[in-house]
Write an enzyme that holds these catalytic residues in place. Structure first.
Site, PDB file in Angstrom:
ATOM      1  N   LYS A 117       0.860  -1.192   0.000  1.00  0.00           N
ATOM      2  CA  LYS A 117       0.000   0.000   0.000  1.00  0.00           C
ATOM      3  C   LYS A 117       0.888   1.231   0.000  1.00  0.00           C
ATOM      4  O   LYS A 117       2.054   1.159   0.386  1.00  0.00           O
ATOM      5  CB  LYS A 117      -0.874   0.006   1.258  1.00  0.00           C
ATOM      6  CG  LYS A 117      -2.120   0.843   1.141  1.00  0.00           C
ATOM      7  CD  LYS A 117      -3.243   0.081   0.458  1.00  0.00           C
ATOM      8  CE  LYS A 117      -4.560   0.804   0.527  1.00  0.00           C
ATOM      9  NZ  LYS A 117      -5.696  -0.100   0.248  1.00  0.00           N
TER      10      LYS A 117
HETATM   11  P1  NAD Z   1     -13.073   7.652  -2.542  1.00  0.00           P
HETATM   12  O1  NAD Z   1     -12.000   8.658  -2.536  1.00  0.00           O
HETATM   13  O2  NAD Z   1     -13.721   7.298  -3.828  1.00  0.00           O
HETATM   14  O3  NAD Z   1     -14.226   8.108  -1.517  1.00  0.00           O
HETATM   15  C1  NAD Z   1     -13.974   8.424  -0.183  1.00  0.00           C
HETATM   16  C2  NAD Z   1     -15.244   8.992   0.436  1.00  0.00           C
HETATM   17  O4  NAD Z   1     -15.027   9.159   1.842  1.00  0.00           O
HETATM   18  C3  NAD Z   1     -15.629  10.368  -0.103  1.00  0.00           C
HETATM   19  O5  NAD Z   1     -17.032  10.457  -0.199  1.00  0.00           O
HETATM   20  C4  NAD Z   1     -15.120  11.322   0.992  1.00  0.00           C
HETATM   21  O6  NAD Z   1     -15.840  12.545   1.024  1.00  0.00           O
HETATM   22  C5  NAD Z   1     -15.394  10.471   2.221  1.00  0.00           C
HETATM   23  N1  NAD Z   1     -14.606  10.877   3.378  1.00  0.00           N
HETATM   24  C6  NAD Z   1     -13.293  11.243   3.418  1.00  0.00           C
HETATM   25  N2  NAD Z   1     -12.954  11.585   4.671  1.00  0.00           N
HETATM   26  C7  NAD Z   1     -14.048  11.424   5.432  1.00  0.00           C
HETATM   27  C8  NAD Z   1     -14.343  11.627   6.813  1.00  0.00           C
HETATM   28  N3  NAD Z   1     -13.402  12.065   7.657  1.00  0.00           N
HETATM   29  N4  NAD Z   1     -15.602  11.374   7.258  1.00  0.00           N
HETATM   30  C9  NAD Z   1     -16.562  10.940   6.412  1.00  0.00           C
HETATM   31  N5  NAD Z   1     -16.353  10.730   5.089  1.00  0.00           N
HETATM   32  C10 NAD Z   1     -15.107  10.973   4.624  1.00  0.00           C
HETATM   33  O7  NAD Z   1     -12.448   6.345  -1.837  1.00  0.00           O
HETATM   34  P2  NAD Z   1     -12.883   4.839  -2.024  1.00  0.00           P
HETATM   35  O8  NAD Z   1     -12.076   4.247  -3.113  1.00  0.00           O
HETATM   36  O9  NAD Z   1     -14.367   4.763  -2.047  1.00  0.00           O
HETATM   37  O10 NAD Z   1     -12.323   4.194  -0.672  1.00  0.00           O
HETATM   38  C11 NAD Z   1     -13.068   4.250   0.550  1.00  0.00           C
HETATM   39  C12 NAD Z   1     -12.525   3.208   1.518  1.00  0.00           C
HETATM   40  O11 NAD Z   1     -12.653   1.908   0.934  1.00  0.00           O
HETATM   41  C13 NAD Z   1     -11.064   3.337   1.898  1.00  0.00           C
HETATM   42  O12 NAD Z   1     -10.894   2.911   3.233  1.00  0.00           O
HETATM   43  C14 NAD Z   1     -10.370   2.359   0.964  1.00  0.00           C
HETATM   44  O13 NAD Z   1      -9.137   1.907   1.460  1.00  0.00           O
HETATM   45  C15 NAD Z   1     -11.392   1.257   0.942  1.00  0.00           C
HETATM   46  N6  NAD Z   1     -11.305   0.382  -0.237  1.00  0.00           N
HETATM   47  C16 NAD Z   1     -11.399   0.866  -1.486  1.00  0.00           C
HETATM   48  C17 NAD Z   1     -11.353  -0.001  -2.577  1.00  0.00           C
HETATM   49  C18 NAD Z   1     -11.536   0.472  -3.992  1.00  0.00           C
HETATM   50  O14 NAD Z   1     -11.612  -0.384  -4.881  1.00  0.00           O
HETATM   51  N7  NAD Z   1     -11.660   1.755  -4.241  1.00  0.00           N
HETATM   52  C19 NAD Z   1     -11.158  -1.361  -2.363  1.00  0.00           C
HETATM   53  C20 NAD Z   1     -11.073  -1.849  -1.059  1.00  0.00           C
HETATM   54  C21 NAD Z   1     -11.150  -0.953   0.005  1.00  0.00           C
END
Ligand code: NAD
Length: 432
Positions: A117
């Site tokens: 990561k």
């Molecule tokens: P993203 O950037 O698309 O979205 C993140 C969202 O979280 C946004 O709506 C943002 O406004 C919100 N956010 C940020 N800080 C915040 C806070 N303090 N309080 C409330 N909301 C907040 O990111 P994503 O790709 O959707 O990833 C989200 C989570 O899922 C992360 O933990 C990431 O590691 C995990 N994840 C993502 C994937 C993937 O394929 N994208 C896969 C596995 C896990």
């Protein structure tokens, strides 16, 4: 560039919460399966920690120096795999914890990958699109051959997306001799469909979150019809999870993003909110069909299912007692800390752990990697079908092992993941 090999113990006293969390989860499971002490030593630290400092020219002509990270936790089962995050909270500790989670996730999913990561400590909203492109390209260049299609394969994470991956793959391939370029396309996954990306990768994580919720509800002899849910984070994972849950009859009654929190007990139409955020700089603030609530009241909303899909350490000993949901599906990585989890489990709240719940993303990334490696183009129906089979498989093993050992789903998922890695070490031994 600084490369630190195996010299820093992850459980150092000043390590941040997420590292403590992931190590405690690991040790709990390792104790349960009586993991060999040598393998515990190996898995308790990261293989490589790469820190790069690189200059980028800003739109105003000034040069800014950025610090980027890539932590490679373990590659016993295959190349390192895991996302790159652009966020002010990114640092070496966050990258360590998240890399370790990836090792368990890829192992549990039965993929031929290890865990890695990384990211950059920036708030991307402060930079123009052109600046973000230059930052990404220069970061890729600085990482050099520390990443590679058969060595370490990044993907999107918080605040990075298909566009970020297109810039990365293009930059990486451009540094290779012309005849070598195409065979490096799978250096990253999560690319746009026109640039080697997989049809369906965008929704894969959220779809997987939805599937695990559905499988659990079905196990209780129930359905999603009229179940209420809340989602923290309305980005890639939160949006798609909400989309599929709503499509199956559940009702979204609360959303929180980085800018604010809203609720409507009558339901918030997922796509309507999505369109609103698209026209509102990504923020849900001011959405007319819901009411604004205080940030700290969000997790106390009355609902059946809670989907944290933003950042780590969001549900802790400070708010776990407020949760009304009977099921928490961890869309995000590490959204519940160990102290928060103890309270939830005592209250009989079920947690579908991150390494199972959000594994749809890395499984689809694996499909994209295979597609590029074999020069194929997969159809979305096949992608969804294969994804569903893999997630069902993992869900069934985790739930069966939990039942047979009388342990919670997280411990069960960790035990299965760690045992697979242990087996590889036992079969191969330690070089030399
Ligand atoms: P993203 O950037 O698309 O979205 C993140 C969202 O979280 C946004 O709506 C943002 O406004 C919100 N956010 C940020 N800080 C915040 C806070 N303090 N309080 C409330 N909301 C907040 O990111 P994503 O790709 O959707 O990833 C989200 C989570 O899922 C992360 O933990 C990431 O590691 C995990 N994840 C993502 C994937 C993937 O394929 N994208 C896969 C596995 C896990």
């Amino acid at each position: 560039m600084t490369v630190i090999n195996n010299i820093k113990k992850m459980d150092k006293p000043n390590a941040k919460g997420m590292v403590k969390n992931v190590l405690e989860q690991f040790n709990n499971a390792a104790n349960h399966i009586n993991l060999h002490p040598n393998i515990r030593k190996i898995l308790s630290i990261t293989n490589n920690e790469i820190i790069v400092n690189f200059p980028v020219k800003m739109d105003n002509g000034e040069v800014e120096i950025f610090q980027g990270y890539r932590v490679q936790h373990n590659n016993a089962l295959g190349p390192y795999k895991g996302g790159l995050r652009y966020h002010p909270t990114v640092d070496i500790d966050a990258a360590r914890a998240l890399a370790m989670w990836m090792t368990w996730k890829t192992s549990l999913a039965g993929l031929p990958y290890g865990g890695g990561k990384g990211g950059i400590q920036i708030d991307p909203s402060k930079y123009s699109q052109n600046e973000l492109e230059r930052i990404t390209r220069r970061f890729t260049y600085a990482l050099g051959d520390n990443i590679g299609p058969e060595h370490d394969i990044p993907a999107p994470d918080v605040n990075t997306n298909a566009q970020t991956m297109a810039w990365m793959s293009d930059t990486y391939m451009s540094t290779k001799a012309p005849a070598e370029r195409s065979k490096n396309l799978h250096v990253v996954t999560g690319k746009p469909i026109g640039s080697g990306g997989l049809d369906g990768r965008d929704r894969a994580t959220g779809y997987g979150v939805y599937l695990t919720v559905k499988f659990w509800i079905e196990q209780q002899g129930d359905t999603l019809k009229n179940k209420t849910f809340i989602v923290q984070g309305f980005g890639n994972v939160g949006y798609w999870a909400a989309y599929f849950l709503e499509s199956d009859g559940a009702k979204l009654i609360g959303v929180q993003d980085a800018y604010g929190s809203i609720t409507n007990s009558k339901g918030i139409p997922v796509n309507d909110l999505f369109l609103y955020t698209q026209n509102n700089h990504g923020s849900l603030v001011g959405y007319p069909e819901a009411y604004a609530i205080e940030h700290d009241d969000f997790f106390a909303l009355d609902c059946h299912i809670c989907v944290p899909a933003a950042l780590g350490n969001q549900i802790t000993e400070n708010n776990a007692h407020l949760i009304k949901a009977s099921l928490i599906a961890e869309g995000a990585n590490g959204p519940i800390n160990v102290e928060g989890e103890k309270i939830l489990l005592e209250r009989n709240i079920t947690i579908i752990p991150d390494i199972l719940c959000n594994s749809g993303g890395v499984i689809a990334s694996y499909f994209e990697w295979l597609q590029n490696r074999n020069g194929e183009i997969w159809q979305i129906e096949d992608v969804i079908d294969k994804l569903e089979k893999k997630i069902k498989n993992s869900f069934d093993s985790v739930s069966a092992f939990a039942k047979s050992e009388n342990i919670d789903l997280r411990k069960s998922a960790y035990c299965i993941a760690i045992k697979r890695i242990e087996k590889a070490y036992v079969q191969r031994g330690i070089f030399p």
